[in-house]
Design a protein around this motif. Structure first.
Motif, PDB file in Angstrom:
ATOM      1  N   ASN A 150      -3.803 -44.463 -12.689  1.00 18.17           N
ATOM      2  CA  ASN A 150      -2.496 -44.474 -12.276  1.00 18.17           C
ATOM      3  C   ASN A 150      -1.672 -44.143 -13.480  1.00 18.17           C
ATOM      4  O   ASN A 150      -0.500 -43.433 -13.457  1.00 18.17           O
ATOM      5  CB  ASN A 150      -2.025 -46.015 -11.889  1.00 18.17           C
ATOM      6  N   MET A 151      -2.106 -44.598 -14.702  1.00 16.23           N
ATOM      7  CA  MET A 151      -1.280 -44.201 -15.798  1.00 16.23           C
ATOM      8  C   MET A 151      -1.233 -42.779 -16.410  1.00 16.23           C
ATOM      9  O   MET A 151      -0.328 -42.268 -16.950  1.00 16.23           O
ATOM     10  CB  MET A 151      -2.008 -45.343 -17.138  1.00 16.23           C
ATOM     11  N   ASP A 206       7.594 -44.738 -12.268  1.00 14.77           N
ATOM     12  CA  ASP A 206       8.201 -45.802 -13.231  1.00 14.77           C
ATOM     13  C   ASP A 206       8.260 -45.242 -14.745  1.00 14.77           C
ATOM     14  O   ASP A 206       9.018 -45.324 -15.316  1.00 14.77           O
ATOM     15  CB  ASP A 206       7.207 -46.976 -13.238  1.00 14.77           C
ATOM     16  N   PHE A 207       7.160 -44.606 -15.042  1.00 16.09           N
ATOM     17  CA  PHE A 207       7.224 -44.222 -16.237  1.00 16.09           C
ATOM     18  C   PHE A 207       7.971 -42.989 -16.380  1.00 16.09           C
ATOM     19  O   PHE A 207       8.727 -42.797 -17.545  1.00 16.09           O
ATOM     20  CB  PHE A 207       5.639 -43.414 -16.738  1.00 16.09           C
ATOM     21  N   LEU A 208       8.152 -42.196 -15.519  1.00 13.04           N
ATOM     22  CA  LEU A 208       9.040 -41.069 -15.458  1.00 13.04           C
ATOM     23  C   LEU A 208      10.361 -41.562 -15.953  1.00 13.04           C
ATOM     24  O   LEU A 208      11.185 -40.933 -16.487  1.00 13.04           O
ATOM     25  CB  LEU A 208       9.162 -40.089 -14.294  1.00 13.04           C
ATOM     26  N   GLN A 241       2.674 -45.852 -22.255  1.00 12.77           N
ATOM     27  CA  GLN A 241       2.508 -46.981 -20.986  1.00 12.77           C
ATOM     28  C   GLN A 241       1.030 -47.703 -21.486  1.00 12.77           C
ATOM     29  O   GLN A 241       0.174 -47.169 -22.063  1.00 12.77           O
ATOM     30  CB  GLN A 241       2.092 -46.274 -19.820  1.00 12.77           C
ATOM     31  N   LEU A 242       1.454 -49.124 -21.653  1.00 13.29           N
ATOM     32  CA  LEU A 242       0.212 -49.840 -21.917  1.00 13.29           C
ATOM     33  C   LEU A 242      -0.441 -50.495 -20.570  1.00 13.29           C
ATOM     34  O   LEU A 242       0.457 -50.969 -19.673  1.00 13.29           O
ATOM     35  CB  LEU A 242       0.708 -51.023 -23.056  1.00 13.29           C
ATOM     36  N   ALA A 295      -0.486 -42.714 -22.791  1.00 13.90           N
ATOM     37  CA  ALA A 295      -1.143 -44.121 -22.059  1.00 13.90           C
ATOM     38  C   ALA A 295      -2.278 -44.470 -22.974  1.00 13.90           C
ATOM     39  O   ALA A 295      -3.167 -43.909 -23.234  1.00 13.90           O
ATOM     40  CB  ALA A 295      -1.733 -43.365 -20.669  1.00 13.90           C
ATOM     41  N   MET A 296      -2.285 -45.848 -23.080  1.00 12.63           N
ATOM     42  CA  MET A 296      -3.174 -46.770 -23.621  1.00 12.63           C
ATOM     43  C   MET A 296      -3.875 -47.774 -22.858  1.00 12.63           C
ATOM     44  O   MET A 296      -2.884 -48.566 -22.322  1.00 12.63           O
ATOM     45  CB  MET A 296      -2.880 -46.813 -25.266  1.00 12.63           C
ATOM     46  N   THR A 297      -4.907 -48.009 -22.688  1.00 14.02           N
ATOM     47  CA  THR A 297      -5.367 -49.111 -21.953  1.00 14.02           C
ATOM     48  C   THR A 297      -6.466 -50.006 -22.899  1.00 14.02           C
ATOM     49  O   THR A 297      -7.050 -49.704 -23.622  1.00 14.02           O
ATOM     50  CB  THR A 297      -6.410 -48.757 -20.666  1.00 14.02           C
TER      51      THR A 297
END
Length: 518
Positions: free
Chosen positions: A307-308, A285-287, A298-299, A325-327
């Motif tokens: 996964n991120m 999805d990110f790609l 991606q958050l 990526a940030m969580t």
């Protein structure tokens, strides 16, 4: 063969992992072909000739593999910035975070907000991301699977992050998981999710859409939010081509190291092959979002970290693009309960599934130790005002709870619902009030001339089962028009309904109305 492959220095790619299954399928096809050939031998000579044609498979060329290089993963835990290294070397195993950087100070308004209000848990290459956030508009996405017709309050944290992102001058992308919902996210689950039909998923998406309009501005401007559905590309994938192109980028070694997988295996709970694919689809999805929308961030929640990072690595290895990526931390109450649930069930965001009064009451009942933290996360009350509220002690903290309930309800349902909610609350809880309005309480219609109170309590969502109702009645916690119900077999009749309604109460905080059918 898999058991003979060490899970350490010798990686087993996802494509190779699938080889036995593909081989088994090929053997079945060959056997079927032989059976058909033998059957043809017994056909009359006059029969039309039949041939089994084998066509060579057409496989798309693999995406360009970027040369191996190291990149840093930086994580924030408890206000401290930890830095760990991952690498695209064969083992792809992330090492332990050993270096702690305490002097990082965010310069972008978005990361400053994430830190000051308690949203930030982990982030890849936070200094580079901070720089990009200062230099221009960053496009960031957050995914929401369509597992129910409404999101619940557990998703509100992620929606608030998107709201802060947009207010900081950046573009939110709301990704609806029409495709990934067909697989089911195994994270945090002891068993497989219920399989939903396409019709169910589409109906859930229709129910989820509306809540985002209350928090985000959608449109065509640079910072306006956009909404997309990953079913657009996931349902178009060809299995063998996808495996050949992207399977070698993932190793079973790494996938088995993810916490969501390890926890399921440790509990000896079956993890289906379908669910095992979820992390690959999330990375893809990110790609795809980077290719289609130039999305670079991606958050998500901290339970999605593995996964991120997969998505960050896949985008870098396939297209050479720098993404991040940030969580945010997973939110639990001070007594350790998962955010988003109550004794009566999920706290839904859609008004047709939870009345505004019940939503307000959920926040009004927040425990003392959680009030200030929730004010920072779930409202836009300025931090200096929150600090003043933090000084309240004892019964005075109820004023902070009312602010929390008012502000969260205002954002979701609008300011126009608050006067009637306040009037209802006063009618229920103030000893000075008399004859106040109860219009905002949840209500059910009386079925027939009479109905057991146990059934009415369940229909009001005050309890999940009849046995739970019986225990509450026997314990003296159930009331009808403020009078204790002493008999578990008690009923409500049409004659009991005065002024067109009767009030049922469960404990001190759950109240509802039973009305006659019109």
């Amino acid at each position: 063969a898999h058991s003979q492959t060490p899970l350490g220095p010798h990686p087993l790619s996802f494509s190779v992992f699938l080889y036995p299954m593909l081989l088994r399928q090929a053997v079945c096809c060959l056997a079927l072909s032989m059976m058909c050939s033998r059957a043809l031998a017994f056909l009359p000579a006059s029969s039309a000739p039949m041939r089994l044609l084998a066509q060579p498979a057409v496989v798309a060329s693999s995406p360009r593999l970027v040369s191996s290089k190291q990149f840093r993963v930086r994580s924030v835990f408890g206000g401290q910035l930890r830095m760990a290294q991952t690498t695209s070397a064969p083992d792809e195993q992330a090492s332990e975070a050993v270096e702690i950087k305490k002097d990082f100070e965010a310069k972008s308004s978005f990361i400053q907000t994430m830190v000051s209000r308690g949203f930030l848990h982990s982030c890849t290459d936070i200094e580079s991301l901070d720089k990009q956030l200062q230099e221009g508009t960053v496009k960031a996405y957050l995914g929401f699977d369509a597992t129910a017709p409404s999101l619940h309050v557990g998703s509100l944290l992620q929606i608030m992050i998107l709201r802060h992102l947009q207010k900081s001058g950046h573009k939110p992308i709301v990704l609806l998981g029409g495709g990934t919902t067909k697989v089911g996210d195994p994270t945090g689950k002891d068993e497989s999710r219920k399989m939903l039909t396409d019709a169910d998923i589409n109906a859930n998406i229709d129910g989820i859409r509306s809540v985002f309009d209350k928090f985000l501005t959608f449109g065509d401007a640079d910072t306006d939010a956009t909404m997309v559905n990953n079913d657009e590309w996931l349902s178009e994938l060809k299995y063998l081509e996808f495996l050949r192109d992207y399977g070698p980028k993932f190793t079973i070694n790494r996938m088995l190291s993810f916490e969501s997988v390890k926890q399921r295996l440790a509990r000896e709970s079956p993890l289906t092959f379908l669910e095992f694919n979820y992390m690959i689809l999330q990375a893809y999805d990110f790609l795809e979002l980077n290719r289609r929308y130039k999305c670079t961030l991606q958050l998500g929640g901290s339970d999605q970290w593995g996964n991120m990072v997969n998505g960050v690595e896949l985008t870098r290895r396939c297209d050479g693009q720098e993404v991040f990526a940030m969580t945010a931390p997973l939110i639990t109450t001070s007594d350790g309960k998962k955010m988003g649930k109550s004794e009566g069930g999920a706290i839904w965001l859609n008004q047709d599934m939870l009345a505004p009064y019940d939503y307000w009451q959920f926040w009004r009942n927040t425990q003392d130790d959680d009030v200030i933290r929730f004010l920072k996360l779930f409202t836009e009350v300025p931090l200096d005002e929150i600090e003043k509220l933090a000084q309240l002690k004892g019964v005075e903290i109820n004023a902070a709870k009312k602010v929390l309930a008012d502000e969260t309800t205002r954002m979701l349902h609008g300011p126009e619902v608050l006067p009637s909610i306040h009037e209802t609350a006063e009618a229920l809880f103030s000893s000075k009030a008399s004859g106040g309005s109860l219009d905002d309480l949840p209500r059910v219609e009386l079925e027939g001339d009479s109905e057991p109170v146990i059934d009415l309590f369940i229909r009001l969502n005050f309890a999940k089962s009849k046995s739970e109702c019986r225990k509450l009645i026997q314990g003296g916690g159930a009331r009808l028009n403020d009078e204790k119900i002493g008999d578990v077999a008690a009923t409500v009749t049409a004659a009991d309904v005065s002024n067109g309604q009767v009030k049922l109460s469960m404990g001190k905080k759950k109240h509802g109305l039973v009305v006659l059918k019109e």
